[in-house]
Design a protein around this motif. Sequence first.
Motif, PDB file in Angstrom:
ATOM      1  N   SER A 133      -6.843 -14.548   5.716  1.00 44.87           N
ATOM      2  CA  SER A 133      -6.215 -13.739   7.658  1.00 44.87           C
ATOM      3  C   SER A 133      -4.945 -13.981   7.193  1.00 44.87           C
ATOM      4  CB  SER A 133      -6.994 -14.700   8.759  1.00 44.87           C
ATOM      5  OG  SER A 133      -8.817 -14.670   8.826  1.00 44.87           O
ATOM      6  N   MET A 134      -3.730 -13.694   6.402  1.00 44.03           N
ATOM      7  CA  MET A 134      -2.860 -14.755   7.048  1.00 44.03           C
ATOM      8  C   MET A 134      -1.857 -12.833   6.142  1.00 44.03           C
ATOM      9  SD  MET A 134      -2.251 -17.943   4.604  1.00 44.03           S
ATOM     10  CE  MET A 134      -0.653 -18.012   4.847  1.00 44.03           C
ATOM     11  N   VAL A 135      -2.419 -11.979   5.588  1.00 45.93           N
ATOM     12  CA  VAL A 135      -1.824 -10.997   5.200  1.00 45.93           C
ATOM     13  C   VAL A 135      -0.852  -9.662   5.915  1.00 45.93           C
ATOM     14  CG1 VAL A 135      -2.322  -9.049   3.419  1.00 45.93           C
ATOM     15  CG2 VAL A 135      -2.968 -11.263   2.905  1.00 45.93           C
ATOM     16  N   PRO A 136      -1.924 -10.200   7.061  1.00 46.67           N
ATOM     17  CA  PRO A 136      -1.245  -9.087   7.656  1.00 46.67           C
ATOM     18  C   PRO A 136       0.119  -9.538   8.642  1.00 46.67           C
ATOM     19  CG  PRO A 136      -3.457  -9.403   8.575  1.00 46.67           C
ATOM     20  CD  PRO A 136      -3.295 -10.135   7.389  1.00 46.67           C
ATOM     21  N   ALA A 137       0.510 -10.938   8.405  1.00 46.09           N
ATOM     22  CA  ALA A 137       1.344 -11.669   9.190  1.00 46.09           C
ATOM     23  C   ALA A 137       2.639 -11.503   8.047  1.00 46.09           C
ATOM     24  CB  ALA A 137       0.875 -12.141   9.628  1.00 46.09           C
ATOM     25  N   LEU A 138       1.926 -10.994   6.672  1.00 52.40           N
ATOM     26  CA  LEU A 138       3.454 -10.993   5.923  1.00 52.40           C
ATOM     27  C   LEU A 138       3.716  -9.694   5.932  1.00 52.40           C
ATOM     28  CD1 LEU A 138       1.561 -13.876   3.693  1.00 52.40           C
ATOM     29  CD2 LEU A 138       3.098 -14.104   4.926  1.00 52.40           C
ATOM     30  N   VAL A 139       3.328  -9.068   5.751  1.00 53.16           N
ATOM     31  CA  VAL A 139       3.876  -7.194   5.909  1.00 53.16           C
ATOM     32  C   VAL A 139       3.539  -6.274   6.831  1.00 53.16           C
ATOM     33  CG1 VAL A 139       3.430  -7.191   3.156  1.00 53.16           C
ATOM     34  CG2 VAL A 139       1.489  -6.446   4.817  1.00 53.16           C
ATOM     35  N   PRO A 140       4.753  -5.672   6.791  1.00 53.04           N
ATOM     36  CA  PRO A 140       4.142  -4.169   7.771  1.00 53.04           C
ATOM     37  C   PRO A 140       3.205  -3.830   7.797  1.00 53.04           C
ATOM     38  CG  PRO A 140       6.878  -3.993   6.940  1.00 53.04           C
ATOM     39  CD  PRO A 140       5.901  -5.550   6.187  1.00 53.04           C
ATOM     40  N   THR A 141       2.065  -3.233   9.039  1.00 51.20           N
ATOM     41  CA  THR A 141       1.506  -3.141   9.086  1.00 51.20           C
ATOM     42  C   THR A 141       0.756  -1.724   8.354  1.00 51.20           C
ATOM     43  OG1 THR A 141       0.908  -3.386  11.609  1.00 51.20           O
ATOM     44  CG2 THR A 141      -0.085  -1.915  10.691  1.00 51.20           C
ATOM     45  N   THR A 142       2.231  -0.507   8.079  1.00 53.63           N
ATOM     46  CA  THR A 142       2.063   0.487   7.235  1.00 53.63           C
ATOM     47  C   THR A 142       1.573  -0.161   6.172  1.00 53.63           C
ATOM     48  OG1 THR A 142       4.708   0.254   7.779  1.00 53.63           O
ATOM     49  CG2 THR A 142       3.506   1.716   9.313  1.00 53.63           C
ATOM     50  N   LEU A 143       1.928  -1.366   5.836  1.00 56.49           N
ATOM     51  CA  LEU A 143       2.126  -1.120   3.989  1.00 56.49           C
ATOM     52  C   LEU A 143       0.709  -2.741   4.219  1.00 56.49           C
ATOM     53  CD1 LEU A 143       5.941  -2.583   3.405  1.00 56.49           C
ATOM     54  CD2 LEU A 143       4.719  -0.485   2.670  1.00 56.49           C
ATOM     55  N   LEU A 144      -0.063  -2.549   4.606  1.00 59.72           N
ATOM     56  CA  LEU A 144      -1.150  -3.602   4.581  1.00 59.72           C
ATOM     57  C   LEU A 144      -2.166  -2.948   3.554  1.00 59.72           C
ATOM     58  CD1 LEU A 144      -2.315  -6.186   5.075  1.00 59.72           C
ATOM     59  CD2 LEU A 144      -3.757  -5.190   7.094  1.00 59.72           C
ATOM     60  N   PRO A 145      -2.070  -1.777   3.435  1.00 59.95           N
ATOM     61  CA  PRO A 145      -3.015  -1.326   2.560  1.00 59.95           C
ATOM     62  C   PRO A 145      -2.729  -0.892   1.068  1.00 59.95           C
ATOM     63  CG  PRO A 145      -3.190   0.227   4.369  1.00 59.95           C
ATOM     64  CD  PRO A 145      -2.051  -0.809   4.651  1.00 59.95           C
ATOM     65  N   ARG A 146      -1.462  -1.423   1.262  1.00 56.51           N
ATOM     66  CA  ARG A 146      -0.550  -1.514  -0.970  1.00 56.51           C
ATOM     67  C   ARG A 146      -1.068  -2.667  -1.128  1.00 56.51           C
ATOM     68  NH1 ARG A 146       4.326   2.827  -0.859  1.00 56.51           N
ATOM     69  NH2 ARG A 146       3.358   4.297  -0.275  1.00 56.51           N
ATOM     70  N   ALA A 147      -0.764  -3.646  -0.149  1.00 49.80           N
ATOM     71  CA  ALA A 147      -0.979  -5.170  -0.275  1.00 49.80           C
ATOM     72  C   ALA A 147      -1.947  -5.807  -0.517  1.00 49.80           C
ATOM     73  CB  ALA A 147      -0.074  -5.837   1.468  1.00 49.80           C
ATOM     74  N   MET A 148      -3.206  -5.268   0.357  1.00 54.92           N
ATOM     75  CA  MET A 148      -4.241  -5.363   0.158  1.00 54.92           C
ATOM     76  C   MET A 148      -4.592  -5.350  -1.440  1.00 54.92           C
ATOM     77  SD  MET A 148      -5.866  -7.101   2.542  1.00 54.92           S
ATOM     78  CE  MET A 148      -7.969  -6.776   2.083  1.00 54.92           C
ATOM     79  N   ALA A 149      -3.916  -3.393  -2.019  1.00 59.09           N
ATOM     80  CA  ALA A 149      -4.067  -3.322  -3.503  1.00 59.09           C
ATOM     81  C   ALA A 149      -3.665  -4.379  -4.443  1.00 59.09           C
ATOM     82  CB  ALA A 149      -4.116  -1.889  -3.339  1.00 59.09           C
ATOM     83  N   VAL A 150      -1.995  -4.470  -3.785  1.00 61.10           N
ATOM     84  CA  VAL A 150      -1.842  -5.834  -5.062  1.00 61.10           C
ATOM     85  C   VAL A 150      -2.139  -7.044  -4.608  1.00 61.10           C
ATOM     86  CG1 VAL A 150       0.545  -6.704  -5.336  1.00 61.10           C
ATOM     87  CG2 VAL A 150       0.404  -3.746  -4.286  1.00 61.10           C
ATOM     88  N   ASN A 151      -2.934  -7.430  -4.044  1.00 60.89           N
ATOM     89  CA  ASN A 151      -4.403  -8.208  -4.042  1.00 60.89           C
ATOM     90  C   ASN A 151      -4.985  -7.762  -4.949  1.00 60.89           C
ATOM     91  OD1 ASN A 151      -3.000  -9.994  -3.049  1.00 60.89           O
ATOM     92  ND2 ASN A 151      -3.966 -10.131  -1.235  1.00 60.89           N
ATOM     93  N   ALA A 152      -6.075  -7.029  -4.639  1.00 59.00           N
ATOM     94  CA  ALA A 152      -6.843  -6.937  -5.781  1.00 59.00           C
ATOM     95  C   ALA A 152      -6.506  -6.513  -7.042  1.00 59.00           C
ATOM     96  CB  ALA A 152      -7.722  -5.143  -5.440  1.00 59.00           C
ATOM     97  N   SER A 153      -5.600  -6.316  -7.729  1.00 51.25           N
ATOM     98  CA  SER A 153      -4.460  -5.708  -8.976  1.00 51.25           C
ATOM     99  C   SER A 153      -4.787  -6.707  -9.666  1.00 51.25           C
ATOM    100  CB  SER A 153      -3.569  -4.676  -9.240  1.00 51.25           C
ATOM    101  OG  SER A 153      -1.606  -5.426  -8.389  1.00 51.25           O
TER     102      SER A 153
END
Length: 414
Positions: A133-153
């Motif tokens: 639940s912390m991730v959406p507060a750490l990046v702008p909304t438009t970058l969330l899918p990329r953040a999820m992908a970086v997490n997954a990598s």
Amino acid sequence: MSPKSAPNSADSLLHHRAYLAFWCARTASSFGFQMLSVAVGWQIYAITGRAFDLGLIGLVQFFPSVLLALPAGHLADQFDRRRIVLIGQIVEWLAIVMLATMTLLHAINEAGVLLLIFAVSTAKAFESPSLQSMVPALVPTTLLPRAMAVNASAMQAAMIMGPALGGLLYVAGPGVVYAAAAALYLVSTVMVSQLRYEQAPPKREPATLKTLFAGVHFIRERKDVLGVISMDLFAVLLGGATALLPIFAKDILHTGPWGLGLLRAAPAFGALLMSLWLARHSMERNVGKIMFASVAGFGVATLVFALSKVLWLSLLALFALGAFDMVSMVIRGSLVQLDTPDAMRGRVSAVNAIFINTSNQLGEFESGMVAAWLGAVGSAVVGGIGTLAVVGLWVLLFPTLRRRQRLHMASSSA
């Protein structure tokens, strides 16, 4: 600053720095956990020599992850998430330090290992909803899918290289592996303690059945969220062909342990490369169709693997299977987070985790049971066809998900 507002350059830089610290912490703890898993399995088997005891390791990890998920999700929405993650990682670090110390002092036994792994698993169960639940507060909304992908990598890299590193260090003894894992967890704990994380003051509610199951009610009311989570559940439940890899390697592809190792690694490599691509490219349109296509691709790849008689084609099918699964995982994770208000993210993440853990475990069980009746090839074929049938049925049941254009919807329509 709200993550949904347009950030200026300074705020954007702070967001990126905060996420980088978060990503490094998750990467360190993920590598440590993968190394820990290898050492525990080897050590338990070395102590007892019984395969049954290897199953106990999975049992002491599975029960906390399912039974504590809803209370953990409630806590994530009631208290400071960063503090919950920090407490969880401190408990995990202490348990691993005790494992290392007792092993190096030759004062460890089977019960001690299982008890300490249970402590790690319990702490992770409480930590997981807050962490997600912390991730959406750490990046702008438009970058969330990329953040999820970086997490997954990072997770995929840990799954590929962590066990190998743990196996190499095990040559010097399990205590060395535990010490290295403890060092990685210490790095993660320090980075989380220094992480700048802003969370809206939560509205405190007593723990009742209504608040505990609020995440379930929320998912039932949001058709897109229900559709994406349930489709993934049934796809993984039916398409668990990877549980049968030893049978395929030995009896169908006629290869040895080296071939089995390649087969096990192929989905992870496909997922890793796809996550790296998704980290650099945004999905701006037709995300619903992409989601359905990726799950259908997962089913087709399962069918190709089931019918393949040659190693190179089986490896290619498993590689594609992992890549398709990564696309659906990033879309599912981003959509669930973006369609969920911050006050509900902990409880919704907890329900999502129950779906994922249950489908993974039951999927392996389902594949084994069907394989006992129809053989390994028959089981995988049924799984692939079943996955495609689920996609077709979900296209009809969730038309708004099929027509969905963007991961993030305006608040008036979400």
